[in-house]
Design a protein around this motif. Structure first.
Motif: not given
Length: 816
Positions: A131-137, A189-193, A240-246
Motif C-alpha cells: 500500500a502507499m499513502g501520503k500525509t498532509l505535510n 488524517k492530516a499528518n497522522d498515518l 479510508a478517511t472521511d475528510t468531512g467528519t474525520g
C-alpha cells in the motif's frame, strides 16, 4: 541435582589445582564482620553453581540474605546461584542463631549480550509493496511485506520526505515470534498515518486484525486496533478517511463459526483510540477496497465467492448505519492481484467512481456515473496484465499502475485525459521483470509510482513523473537490507587484539551471488570494517574459517562450491590475495572448510562436503604460503568410502588432530586421528560406531585431551591412547565444546551451556538462552574463545526476528 563446592582454608592452601575447583586467586583473605567468621569472605561463582560456606565460630541454624538473589539452604550454608544469571556483584548477610553475623561478597559470573558481529547487510528474501499513502505535510509512506527467516514474513512501513528519492524504515512490526505480520491498507488524517493488515500466530493458527498508527511523522508507532471476531482468519484489507467528519474506516473480513468469512468494516471516531464494527455482512466474504465520497458516503467493494461476483455496498449514517446494495460491478469476481490485493477503488464524487483490477487475465478499468448502480468497462488491456492502483490527479488526469505478465514482464502505467474514454500507456519498463503496484500525487504535483523487481532482488523500485504521468524517470529504490542472509561462520582473535570473522553477504545491487566477506575489528568489537571481499559473477563465494598465524599473517579458507579457496593476508588483514583455488574431484557442494596453524607457521586446511568426500585432501601451506602441498588424501581407513572432516586442530607441541565421521556402505563411524609429522602419517586414537554432529578436540594446559563425539564428551589423559566418557548427554546432546581460561570444560547443547563443578561428573546448567531471550526467535551457533569474557568463553546468538533481521551477537561469560 544440587551441586556443592566445599572449600575450607586448608583446602585452599593444598588443593587449588584440582580439576573443576574454583581458582584460589579469585578468593580474598577472610575478614570478621560483627563477630561471625565465614570462609571465604569473597568468591566468584558461575551462574547455576552452588557453594558451601564454612563458619568457625557460629551456632546453627543460619540465615542468609538477600534471598531474592539465589537461594540459601539452611543449615548447610549452601548458597545456589540461579541458572542464566547475568553478571552481578552482591553481598549476602549470614547470621547465626546467637546473633553473630558476617557479610560475604559473591561475584556472579554469567553470560550477557555483548557486541554485534557486524557484517554488510544484504537484500532480504522479498520486499513486496502492499500500500502507499501520503500525509498532509507531503511525506510519502509505503508499506511492504519483507521476508524473514525461518520462512516468516514481517510488516514494514517506509517513509520518504523528498518525493520518493530517499526512504527510511519507519515501522518494523513483528507481533509474533513464530508467525507473520502483513500490512494491507493505508490512510491518513492530516499528518497522522494509519496502516492496517493482519498478524498470524502459528501457535493457534489465528489471523488477527491489526491497525498501526503514528502521530509524529513515523518516528513512533502504536497498535491502534487488535481485533478478532472469532477463531480463524481476521484481516484488514484497506482503509479510508472521511475528510468531512474525520472518521477512520478499516475494511476487510473476519471468520465466525457458522457463517464462515464475513465482510467487515470497522470505524474509529476518535482518531484511532477506539474502534467499533459498523458492517458485518455474512452474505459476502470480504471487503477489498474502501473510500468515502465528498459527502461522507462510504463506498466499499466486496467479494462474494458463492456466486462469483464483485459488488458494491454504500453506507450512510444518521442515528445508525444503513447499507445499500449489493450493486453488481459488471464483471465476474475479480481475482487477487498484486499479492493479496484485489484491485483499487477511487471515488470522484457522489455519482462518479473508478475501479481497476483484473478480469479474465486482462487489466480492466470499470466506471460508474450513477452512484455505483451500474458499471461500464472503459479499459481492457490487450496483454495478460493486471491493474493494481488507480488515482485521479488534481488536474483531472486518471492514472492507473499495473504490470504485464507476458514475457517480458513489465512495470506499466496507463493514463486518460478524457474521463476514461481513451487511454495511453505512458511507460512499459521491462527491466528485471518489474511490475507496478501503487502511485500517489505529491504536494509538488509530481506523481510517484512504485513497483517491484520479480526477477533478481525482489526489491521496490520508484518512478517519478513531473508532467502529470505523461513521462517517467527512475527515482531510486527501497531496499530491505538485513543480516538474514549475511552469515557469520568463524571468530578468531590475533596476538595484536584484532578480531576476525568469516561469512558471506547475500545479494546486493553490485552482486547477484553471495559475496565472500571477512570482517575485522581492532577495538574489541565496537566498530567493524570489511577486511576482505571477494565476488564472482558465476558462483556463490563463502568464507568459512579464519586463522591468524605467525607474525602478521592471517589465512582464510572458503569455497565457490567446487574449489577449496585459500586466501592470505601478510599485514594483519589490511590486504588479501588468493593463494590457491584447489579443485577437489567429485565435489559439487563444499559447505564448510577447516583451517589451523602450528607454532612454526605452517597452515593446514581441508573442506567438508555435505555428503562426504570420496577422496578429500588435507593441504599444507608453508609459513609464508609460497609452498603448498597435499599431505593426506582421506579416508585413512581402507574400509571407508566417504570421509566427513569435522574439526582440525594443531596443538602447541605441533601435533595435528582431526575429528571426522567415516562412512562405509551406509555405516557411520566417528573417528579421531593424530599426526606428529605435519600430516604425512596418522595414528588412529578413537573409533566409535555412529554418526556425530560434533567431533571437536581440545587440549587443557595439563595435557588432558577432551573430545566431543556421539553427543558425549570424552577425556584422555594419555594423548589419545584411551578415553573415558565424562559427559553422556544427561543435560542435552553435545553440539560444541570449549575450554575456558579457568581450564574448565564448557559444553553447548541446543541452546544451553553446561559445565562441571567439583568433579567431572557433577554437571550443571550455566546458561539457557530461553531464560534470557524470549523474543526475536533467537538461536545459538558456536562457542569461541574471546577476550570479552573473563573466562575466555563466548557464545554467538543469532536474533532472527529483531529489527535488524538476523544479527549475530557475541555473549561473553564474564563478571560485572
Amino acid at each position: 541435582m544440587i551441586i556443592i563446592k566445599t572449600l575450607s582454608l586448608l583446602f585452599l592452601l593444598t588443593s587449588c589445582i584440582d580439576k573443576g575447583r574454583i581458582d584460589v586467586s579469585l578468593i580474598k583473605a577472610n575478614n570478621i564482620v560483627s563477630g561471625l567468621t565465614v570462609t571465604p569472605q569473597r568468591i566468584s561463582l558461575r551462574s547455576g553453581d552452588t557453594y558451601k560456606y564454612t563458619v568457625t565460630n557460629g551456632v546453627s541454624p543460619y540465615t542468609g540474605f538477600p534471598l531474592g538473589i539465589g537461594s540459601f539452604l539452611n543449615p548447610n550454608l549452601e548458597y545456589s546461584i540461579p541458572t542464566s544469571m547475568a553478571p552481578l556483584n552482591h553481598s549476602i548477610n549470614i547470621t547465626g542463631s546467637t546473633g553473630l553475623s558476617a557479610n560475604v561478597d559473591v561475584d556472579i559470573i554469567g553470560f550477557e549480550r555483548g557486541f554485534l558481529l557486524d557484517q554488510p547487510m544484504s537484500f532480504g528474501d522479498q520486499n513486496y509493496p502492499m500500500a502507499m499513502g501520503k500525509t498532509l505535510n507531503g511525506d510519502l509512506y509505503v508499506s511492504s511485506v519483507v521476508g524473514d527467516t525461518p520462512g516468516w514474513e514481517r510488516w514494514l512501513t517506509w517513509r520518504s520526505t523528498d518525493e520518493g528519492l530517499n526512504w527510511e524504515k519507519s515501522d518494523e512490526f513483528i507481533q509474533f515470534e513464530e508467525g507473520e505480520t502483513h500490512p494491507m491498507g493505508i490512510t491518513n488524517k492530516a499528518n497522522d498515518l494509519y496502516v492496517c493488515g493482519y498478524g498470524w500466530d502459528t501457535s493457534d493458527g489465528i489471523h488477527e486484525w491489526f491497525v498501526r498508527k503514528t502521530s509524529d511523522s513515523g518516528t513512533t508507532w502504536n497498535t491502534s486496533d487488535r481485533w478478532k471476531l472469532d477463531t480463524g482468519n481476521n484481516s484488514c484489507h484497506d482503509m479510508a478517511t472521511d475528510t468531512g467528519t474525520g472518521n477512520i474506516y478499516a475494511a476487510g473480513y473476519a471468520y465466525a463459526t457458522g457463517p464462515g468469512d464475513s465482510a467487515i468494516i470497522r470505524q474509529s471516531t476518535d482518531d484511532g483510540n477506539s474502534w467499533s464494527t459498523i458492517a458485518n455482512l455474512t452474505t459476502h466474504n470480504r471487503f477489498v477496497s474502501i473510500m468515502t465520497s465528498p459527502t461522507g458516503v462510504v463506498w466499499a467493494v466486496a467479494r462474494n465467492d458463492s456466486n462469483n461476483s464483485t459488488e458494491l455496498f454504500k453506507g450512510t449514517y444518521t442515528s445508525s448505519w444503513t447499507w445499500n446494495g449489493p450493486y453488481s460491478m459488471g464483471v465476474s469476481n475479480l481475482p487477487s492481484v498484486a499479492y493479496q490485493k484485489h484491485g483499487d477503488l477511487h471515488v470522484v464524487s457522489d455519482t462518479i467512481a473508478y475501479y481497476t483490477g483484473q478480469l479474465s487475465g486482462r487489466w480492466v478499468v470499470q466506471k460508474t456515473t450513477d452512484s455505483g448502480l451500474t458499471w461500464a468497462n472503459v479499459y481492457t488491456d490487450a496483454s495478460t496484465t493486471e491493474g493494481v492502483s488507480i488515482k485521479i490527479l488534481g488536474t483531472g488526469e486518471i492514472v492507473s499502475v499495473g504490470k504485464r505478465y507476458t514475457s517480458p514482464r513489465a512495470f506499466e502505467v496507463i493514463r486518460s485525459t478524457d474521463n476514461g474514454s481513451t487511454w495511453t500507456k505512458t511507460i512499459s519498463d521491462t527491466t528485471n521483470s518489474r511490475g507496478g503496484t501503487h502511485l500517489f500525487e505529491c504536494n509538488d504535483n509530481s506523481v510517484v509510482a512504485i513497483g517491484v523487481d520479480f526477477n533478481v532482488h525482489n526489491q521496490i523500485y520508484v518512478y517519478r513523473s513531473t508532467d502529470k504521468a505523461l513521462s517517467w524517470s527512475p527515482r531510486g529504490q527501497i531496499n530491505y537490507l538485513s543480516y538474514l542472509f549475511s552469515e557469520t561462520y568463524d571468530y578468531k582473535e590475533d596476538a595484536f587484539g584484532n578480531i576476525f570473522t568469516t561469512g558471506h553477504v547475500g545479494k546486493t545491487d553490485s552482486n547477484n551471488n553471495d559475496t565472500w566477506a571477512i570482517m575485522k575489528s581492532s577495538d574489541g568489537g565496537t566498530s567493524w570494517s570489511q577486511s576482505d571481499v571477494l565476488t564472482s559473477p558465476s558462483a556463490d563465494l563463502h568464507s568459512y574459517s579464519v586463522e591468524p598465524a605467525n607474525g602478521n599473517y592471517v589465512y582464510a579458507t572458503g569455497s565457490n562450491g567446487t574449489d577449496l579457496i585459500l586466501r592470505q593476508s601478510s599485514d594483519n588483514g589490511n590486504t588479501w590475495s588468493t593463494l590457491e583455488s584447489f579443485f577437489i574431484p567429485g565435489t559439487t557442494s563444499i559447505i564448510n572448510t577447516l583451517i589451523t596453524s602450528d607454532s612454526v607457521g605452517n597452515v593446514y586446511y581441508t573442506g567438508y562436503f555435505n555428503y562426504g568426500f570420496t577422496d578429500p585432501v588435507l593441504r599444507k601451506a608453508s609459513s609464508n604460503g609460497t609452498i603448498r602441498t597435499t599431505e593426506t588424501t582421506f579416508p585413512i581407513n581402507p574400509g571407508s568410502t566417504h570421509f566427513f572432516p569435522k574439526h582440525l586442530k594443531a596443538f602447541a607441541d605441533n601435533s595435528l588432530w582431526i575429528g571426522a565421521v567415516e562412512r562405509d556402505a551406509g555405516v557411520y563411524t566417528t573417528v579421531i586421528y593424530r599426526s606428529t609429522d605435519q600430516g604425512s602419517t596418522w595414528t588412529e586414537t578413537m573409533r566409535r560406531t555412529g554418526n556425530s554432529s560434533s567431533v571437536k578436540i581440545l587440549r587443557a594446559s595439563n595435557g588432558d585431551i577432551y573430545a566431543s563425539n556421539l553427543g558425549n564428551v570424552s577425556l584422555s589423559s594419555d594423548n589419545g591412547l584411551s578415553w573415558t566418557d565424562i559427559y553422556t548427554g544427561s543435560l542435552g546432546t553435545t553440539k560444541d565444546l570449549l575450554l575456558g581460561s579457568d581450564n574448565l570444560i564448557y559444553i553447548k547443547t541446543s541452546d544451553k551451556v553446561i559445565s562441571y563443578s567439583n568433579t567431572l561428573t557433577d554437571w550443571f546448567e550455566v546458561w539457557d538462552l530461553n531464560d534470557v531471550l524470549t523474543i526475536n526467535y533467537p538461536y545459538t551457533t558456536k562457542m569461541y574463545n574471546c577476550s570479552a569474557s573473563d573466562l575466555n568463553v563466548c557464545i554467538i546468538v543469532v536474533e532472527i526476528q529483531s529489527v535488524l533481521g538476523g544479527p549475530n551477537y557475541i555473549w561473553p561469560l564474564k563478571k560485572q
